[in-house]
Design a protein around this motif. Structure first.
Motif, short mmCIF file in Angstrom:
data_model
loop_
_atom_site.label_atom_id
_atom_site.label_comp_id
_atom_site.label_asym_id
_atom_site.label_seq_id
_atom_site.Cartn_x
_atom_site.Cartn_y
_atom_site.Cartn_z
N SER A 141 40.83 53.61 42.46
CA SER A 141 41.16 52.21 42.23
C SER A 141 41.96 51.67 43.41
CB SER A 141 41.97 52.05 40.94
OG SER A 141 42.26 50.69 40.70
N ILE A 142 41.48 50.56 44.00
CA ILE A 142 42.12 49.93 45.15
C ILE A 142 42.26 48.44 44.87
CG2 ILE A 142 41.97 49.46 47.62
CD1 ILE A 142 40.17 51.94 47.84
N ASN A 143 43.42 47.87 45.18
CA ASN A 143 43.64 46.45 44.92
C ASN A 143 44.34 45.79 46.10
OD1 ASN A 143 45.46 44.09 43.80
ND2 ASN A 143 43.73 44.34 42.40
N VAL A 144 43.89 44.58 46.43
CA VAL A 144 44.52 43.78 47.47
C VAL A 144 44.79 42.40 46.90
CG1 VAL A 144 44.26 42.77 49.77
CG2 VAL A 144 43.28 45.02 49.29
N SER A 145 45.98 41.87 47.15
CA SER A 145 46.31 40.52 46.66
C SER A 145 47.13 39.77 47.70
CB SER A 145 47.09 40.61 45.35
OG SER A 145 48.33 41.28 45.55
#
Length: 371
Positions: free
Chosen positions: A364-368
């Protein structure tokens, strides 16, 4: 002070139900990322604007079958196991009304591939002498979720502990009747295909309007160590959707003939340690549990479902600098359990207990970024 609190932010973006959930495999946990902002007053001070956009990516490959918590190792050895490969991108948009209240919208985009023998020619040598394996796929948007979150303590006061409560609505925007071609073999050995609904585990939606509740919080233990926790439950009152699981059957089972619209849950707890040498960087270690119950909290529980849950150890990294946040976690399964379904429990002899395939790990990878 800034690094103590801001390391918590990343956790708010990666709550799954992918899960489905996706438990990660045949237990159909839908991809339900939580995009509500989390962290501390310091984080809110450094943000620019009231809007935040986020994009999260999730991947898993499930292939190990379980009945209860007992692995059916012979399925892999014999090559009769089902293999699900799932890719999902979760797009999120958050509007912060003030320091405590925010509203979010999340829409997953999915691609799923399911490889099996039994859904096509069959597992038995007599049915499938060459043990041919075929694939079915589904792709498109999933179920849209609208949510609001509220911090109980005003972040401006720089509290060492805080708790956010959230309420959301899930809308049935994902296709819950996706179809693909399944292979059949005539007595003369001629291959042909029929088009019918794909397995529930790779359907893009569940066909129901749901209500979600969530909690997320943190406690600062030292100047560089923070404990975090969050939980999520999706209530799906609708009992079944209109998708017939096996339209080839001469009679439709009243209990399992259609796909169930099931509840789902997820919870996480762990620690974050900021790295002084690299401002904004933190290492994370925690545990998580996610799954589908056999019986829903509200409404009936008829319909076909594979209930169960998976417990994982979840290491990860997060990095936050100014308006940008990046987080990556890799939950590794330590316990998997395919519990008995509502339909199984109706068996007067108590002998029925279906199986489900689970993954070993999830990426799981997240960018914000704030605007």
């Amino acid at each position: 002070m800034k690094s103590i609190y801001t390391i918590v932010l990343a956790f708010a973006y990666i709550i799954i139900f992918n899960a489905s959930a996706s438990a990660q495999g045949c237990v159909a946990v839908r991809h339900m990322s939580c995009a509500a902002p989390a962290g501390s007053a310091d984080y809110f001070k450094q943000r620019s604007g009231h809007w935040q956009v986020s994009a999260g990516y999730r991947f898993f490959r499930s292939y190990k079958h379980f009945v209860g918590d007992e692995e059916q190792k012979q399925r892999v050895e014999q090559g009769t196991n089902v293999i699900n490969v799932s890719h999902a991108i979760d797009l999120g948009l958050t509007y912060m009304v003030n320091q405590r209240l925010s509203f979010s919208v999340n829409l997953p985009i999915q691609y799923n591939d399911r490889s099996s023998l039994y859904e096509h020619y069959g597992n038995a040598i007599a049915q499938n002498p060459q043990q041919k394996r075929f694939d079915t796929q589904s792709q498109g948007i999933g179920d849209l979720r609208l949510s609001g979150n509220y911090w109980l303590v005003n972040p401006v006061t720089l509290p060492k502990a805080n708790l956010s409560v959230g309420l959301g609505v899930k809308l049935p925007t994902g296709n819950y009747a996706a179809t693909d071609d399944f292979h059949r073999l005539t007595k003369e050995g001629v291959d042909y295909t029929i088009n019918k609904p794909v397995d529930q585990s790779i359907q893009l939606g569940d066909g129901g309007v749901g209500v979600s509740v969530e909690l997320q919080g943190y406690v600062s233990l030292t100047k560089t160590l923070t404990a975090y926790a969050n939980g999520f439950y999706l209530f799906n009152p609708r009992e079944t959707n209109s998708t017939v699981r096996n339209p080839e059957a001469t009679t439709i089972d009243l209990v399992t003939g259609n796909f169930s619209v099931a509840d789902q849950f997820a919870a996480r707890i762990g620690l974050s340690q900021s790295i002084k040498a690299i401002p904004g960087l933190a290492v994370m270690l925690g545990g998580r549990v996610e799954g589908v119950p056999a019986i829903d909290a509200f409404g009936g529980s008829n319909g076909f479902r594979r209930p169960g849950y998976i417990v994982s150890v979840e290491p990860g990294l997060s990095y936050m600098r100014h308006r940008t946040s990046i987080a990556a976690t890799v939950p590794v399964a330590v316990y998997r359990n395919r519990i008995t379904s509502y339909a199984d429990r109706l068996d007067p002899l108590g002998l029925k207990h279906g199986d489900a395939a689970f993954a070993d790990y999830l990426v799981s990878i997240n960018v914000s970024r704030w605007f």
